[in-house]
Design a protein around this motif. Structure first.
Motif, PDB file in Angstrom:
ATOM      1  N   LEU A  72       0.832  -1.202   0.000  1.00 28.32           N
ATOM      2  CA  LEU A  72       0.000   0.000   0.000  1.00 28.32           C
ATOM      3  C   LEU A  72       0.868   1.256   0.000  1.00 28.32           C
ATOM      4  N   ARG A  73       0.311   2.313  -0.510  1.00 26.92           N
ATOM      5  CA  ARG A  73       1.011   3.594  -0.620  1.00 26.92           C
ATOM      6  C   ARG A  73       1.678   3.967   0.708  1.00 26.92           C
ATOM      7  N   GLY A  74       2.980   4.257   0.628  1.00 30.53           N
ATOM      8  CA  GLY A  74       3.732   4.621   1.822  1.00 30.53           C
ATOM      9  C   GLY A  74       4.419   3.468   2.516  1.00 30.53           C
ATOM     10  N   ARG A  75       4.307   2.247   1.934  1.00 31.87           N
ATOM     11  CA  ARG A  75       4.914   1.060   2.557  1.00 31.87           C
ATOM     12  C   ARG A  75       5.739   0.275   1.544  1.00 31.87           C
ATOM     13  N   GLY A  76       6.761  -0.429   2.043  1.00 31.91           N
ATOM     14  CA  GLY A  76       7.526  -1.348   1.229  1.00 31.91           C
ATOM     15  C   GLY A  76       8.030  -0.708  -0.046  1.00 31.91           C
ATOM     16  N   ALA A  77       7.869  -1.428  -1.164  1.00 33.22           N
ATOM     17  CA  ALA A  77       8.339  -0.920  -2.448  1.00 33.22           C
ATOM     18  C   ALA A  77       7.484   0.230  -2.964  1.00 33.22           C
ATOM     19  N   SER A  78       6.347   0.484  -2.320  1.00 35.72           N
ATOM     20  CA  SER A  78       5.501   1.641  -2.657  1.00 35.72           C
ATOM     21  C   SER A  78       5.719   2.800  -1.688  1.00 35.72           C
ATOM     22  N   SER A  79       6.771   2.731  -0.881  1.00 35.95           N
ATOM     23  CA  SER A  79       6.985   3.752   0.157  1.00 35.95           C
ATOM     24  C   SER A  79       7.312   5.108  -0.439  1.00 35.95           C
ATOM     25  N   GLY A  86      -4.139   8.317   3.024  1.00 34.57           N
ATOM     26  CA  GLY A  86      -5.470   8.094   3.583  1.00 34.57           C
ATOM     27  C   GLY A  86      -6.276   7.115   2.759  1.00 34.57           C
ATOM     28  N   PHE A  87      -7.439   6.732   3.299  1.00 30.72           N
ATOM     29  CA  PHE A  87      -8.228   5.666   2.706  1.00 30.72           C
ATOM     30  C   PHE A  87      -8.770   6.018   1.328  1.00 30.72           C
ATOM     31  N   ASP A  88      -9.134   7.265   1.098  1.00 29.65           N
ATOM     32  CA  ASP A  88      -9.660   7.621  -0.228  1.00 29.65           C
ATOM     33  C   ASP A  88      -8.620   7.349  -1.313  1.00 29.65           C
ATOM     34  N   VAL A  89      -7.362   7.675  -1.021  1.00 31.16           N
ATOM     35  CA  VAL A  89      -6.300   7.446  -2.000  1.00 31.16           C
ATOM     36  C   VAL A  89      -6.018   5.947  -2.134  1.00 31.16           C
ATOM     37  N   HIS A  90      -6.006   5.227  -1.023  1.00 30.75           N
ATOM     38  CA  HIS A  90      -5.828   3.775  -1.091  1.00 30.75           C
ATOM     39  C   HIS A  90      -6.914   3.126  -1.953  1.00 30.75           C
ATOM     40  N   VAL A  91      -8.160   3.573  -1.774  1.00 32.52           N
ATOM     41  CA  VAL A  91      -9.252   3.018  -2.565  1.00 32.52           C
ATOM     42  C   VAL A  91      -8.997   3.228  -4.052  1.00 32.52           C
ATOM     43  N   ALA A  92      -8.592   4.447  -4.418  1.00 28.92           N
ATOM     44  CA  ALA A  92      -8.278   4.717  -5.828  1.00 28.92           C
ATOM     45  C   ALA A  92      -7.142   3.822  -6.317  1.00 28.92           C
ATOM     46  N   ASP A  93      -6.133   3.589  -5.470  1.00 26.26           N
ATOM     47  CA  ASP A  93      -5.022   2.721  -5.846  1.00 26.26           C
ATOM     48  C   ASP A  93      -5.501   1.283  -6.072  1.00 26.26           C
ATOM     49  N   LEU A  94      -6.375   0.785  -5.192  1.00 25.13           N
ATOM     50  CA  LEU A  94      -6.862  -0.594  -5.333  1.00 25.13           C
ATOM     51  C   LEU A  94      -7.725  -0.753  -6.576  1.00 25.13           C
ATOM     52  N   VAL A  95      -8.521   0.250  -6.884  1.00 22.28           N
ATOM     53  CA  VAL A  95      -9.305   0.207  -8.127  1.00 22.28           C
ATOM     54  C   VAL A  95      -8.373   0.177  -9.334  1.00 22.28           C
ATOM     55  N   ALA A  96      -7.280   0.931  -9.259  1.00 19.98           N
ATOM     56  CA  ALA A  96      -6.295   0.909 -10.351  1.00 19.98           C
ATOM     57  C   ALA A  96      -5.696  -0.493 -10.524  1.00 19.98           C
ATOM     58  N   GLY A 114      -6.099  -3.202   6.726  1.00 18.61           N
ATOM     59  CA  GLY A 114      -6.578  -3.584   5.401  1.00 18.61           C
ATOM     60  C   GLY A 114      -8.041  -3.961   5.393  1.00 18.61           C
ATOM     61  N   ALA A 115      -8.543  -4.495   6.515  1.00 25.96           N
ATOM     62  CA  ALA A 115      -9.957  -4.844   6.589  1.00 25.96           C
ATOM     63  C   ALA A 115     -10.834  -3.589   6.565  1.00 25.96           C
ATOM     64  N   TYR A 116     -10.414  -2.551   7.283  1.00 29.66           N
ATOM     65  CA  TYR A 116     -11.156  -1.282   7.226  1.00 29.66           C
ATOM     66  C   TYR A 116     -11.123  -0.719   5.808  1.00 29.66           C
ATOM     67  N   LEU A 117      -9.977  -0.858   5.164  1.00 30.18           N
ATOM     68  CA  LEU A 117      -9.805  -0.292   3.838  1.00 30.18           C
ATOM     69  C   LEU A 117     -10.697  -0.974   2.806  1.00 30.18           C
ATOM     70  N   VAL A 118     -10.722  -2.300   2.794  1.00 35.87           N
ATOM     71  CA  VAL A 118     -11.514  -2.969   1.759  1.00 35.87           C
ATOM     72  C   VAL A 118     -13.010  -2.740   1.961  1.00 35.87           C
ATOM     73  N   THR A 119     -13.454  -2.530   3.213  1.00 37.79           N
ATOM     74  CA  THR A 119     -14.871  -2.190   3.379  1.00 37.79           C
ATOM     75  C   THR A 119     -15.159  -0.802   2.809  1.00 37.79           C
ATOM     76  N   ARG A 120     -14.220   0.135   2.941  1.00 37.09           N
ATOM     77  CA  ARG A 120     -14.420   1.464   2.346  1.00 37.09           C
ATOM     78  C   ARG A 120     -14.501   1.382   0.816  1.00 37.09           C
ATOM     79  N   LEU A 121     -13.749   0.458   0.243  1.00 34.85           N
ATOM     80  CA  LEU A 121     -13.806   0.276  -1.201  1.00 34.85           C
ATOM     81  C   LEU A 121     -15.213  -0.119  -1.646  1.00 34.85           C
TER      82      LEU A 121
END
Length: 314
Positions: A72-79, A86-96, A114-121
């Motif tokens: 996810l954005r800001g972590r690991g190789a995506s750091s 925030g979650f809105d940007v993560h949602v856009a990333d997951l849709v991509a 991640g569980a909170y995030l996928v419910t927001r998606l």
């Protein structure tokens, strides 16, 4: 698409998916190719990476299930991806990620944050969700009105944020740091070690965790928004499964998700499938081999509730 050495992990391929600000790194496990129909998309915890889901990836691949797991954005190789976070940007990333793969829908799996995030998606894009599997996350009690949310955030994330500011002399030094954690006492394994080793970047003698503190703080604030979390759960368009650990982050004999919260979830989501995974904690529910096998079996059951091939593709 970059093939990974088979000796590295259960993930065999690494994708670089174009998102706002640059490339998002996504690991692939299982038999699928872009455009394949049946698909599981996984989201890791707040200070983790896709490698925290490696045991789950192995068990899904053994079941011939395709699994995509981004850093996810800001972590690991995506750091290195910039804010906003925030979650809105993560949602856009997951849709991509789904668009890149050519998938209209996927079973969405999230551990912890991640569980909170996928419910927001599911709220923003209900047509992209074929089902939800929440692993020790996604449900929360509201923060009492008399408490300062920033103080709560600091209390919960303080130890994790301190780790982001530390330097480590060697990979072994960092492994030893985690070996002392109560969650892994007597339960250290090669999957934990792969996740831990993947965290690090920098020169020898001054290794640091590759994670953006601002991303962690911003996501933490979104997790504390329990009203949004419950609204998202209510809006879930497909079947929902919840797997819980009976012990918490520090292996304390208290689950992160209480029985009272589970009771509320049963009222909110008719037909909620709930499983308490025995003798584990918040970390090992995905990093323990036995536990990951149990989670993979629940994901496989979620897939059997769906229409067969062709109905998840774009």
């Amino acid at each position: 698409m970059v093939p990974l050495p088979s000796s590295v992990t259960a993930f065999h391929t690494e994708l670089t998916v174009p998102v706002a600000g640059g490339p998002l790194t996504v690991a692939v496990a299982g038999p699928g190719e872009p455009g394949a129909s049946a698909l599981v998309l996984g989201a890791h915890g707040i200070t983790a990476s896709h490698r925290s889901l490696v045991a789950l990836a192995r068990h899904l691949a053994a079941r011939e299930i395709t699994f995509l797991a981004p850093d996810l954005r800001g972590r690991g190789a995506s750091s290195g991806l910039p804010g906003p976070y925030g979650f809105d940007v993560h949602v856009a990333d997951l849709v991509a990620v789904l668009d890149y793969w050519g998938a209209q829908r996927a079973v969405l799996v999230g551990h912890s944050m991640g569980a909170y995030l996928v419910t927001r998606l599911t709220v923003a894009h209900p047509d992209r969700c074929a089902g939800l599997v929440l692993i020790d996350g996604g449900l929360s009690a509201p923060v009492p009105a008399h408490l300062d949310p920033e103080a709560v955030l600091e209390a919960v994330l303080g130890p994790a944020l301190a780790r982001l500011r530390m330097e480590f002399a060697s990979p072994q030094d960092y492994r030893d740091f985690w070996r002392r954690h109560p969650a892994f006492a007597g339960r250290w394994n090669s999957d934990v070690e792969r996740w831990v080793d993947y965290d690090l970047t920098g020169p020898p003698g001054a290794l640091r965790v590759r994670m953006a503190e601002k991303a962690v703080r911003t996501d933490g604030r979104d997790i504390l928004d329990s009203a949004a979390a419950w609204a998202a759960l209510t809006a879930a368009p497909g079947p929902v499964s919840l797997l819980r650990a009976p012990r918490g982050l520090a292996d304390e004999n208290r689950p992160l998700i209480s029985e009272a919260v589970v009771g509320r979830a049963r009222q909110t989501v008719p037909g909620l499938a709930h499983l308490l995974v025995e003798d584990t904690n918040h970390y090992l529910i995905v990093l323990g081999d036995r536990e990951a096998a149990t989670v993979a079996a629940e994901i496989a059951r979620a897939l059997t509730r769906l229409p067969r091939h062709g109905d998840l593709s774009g």
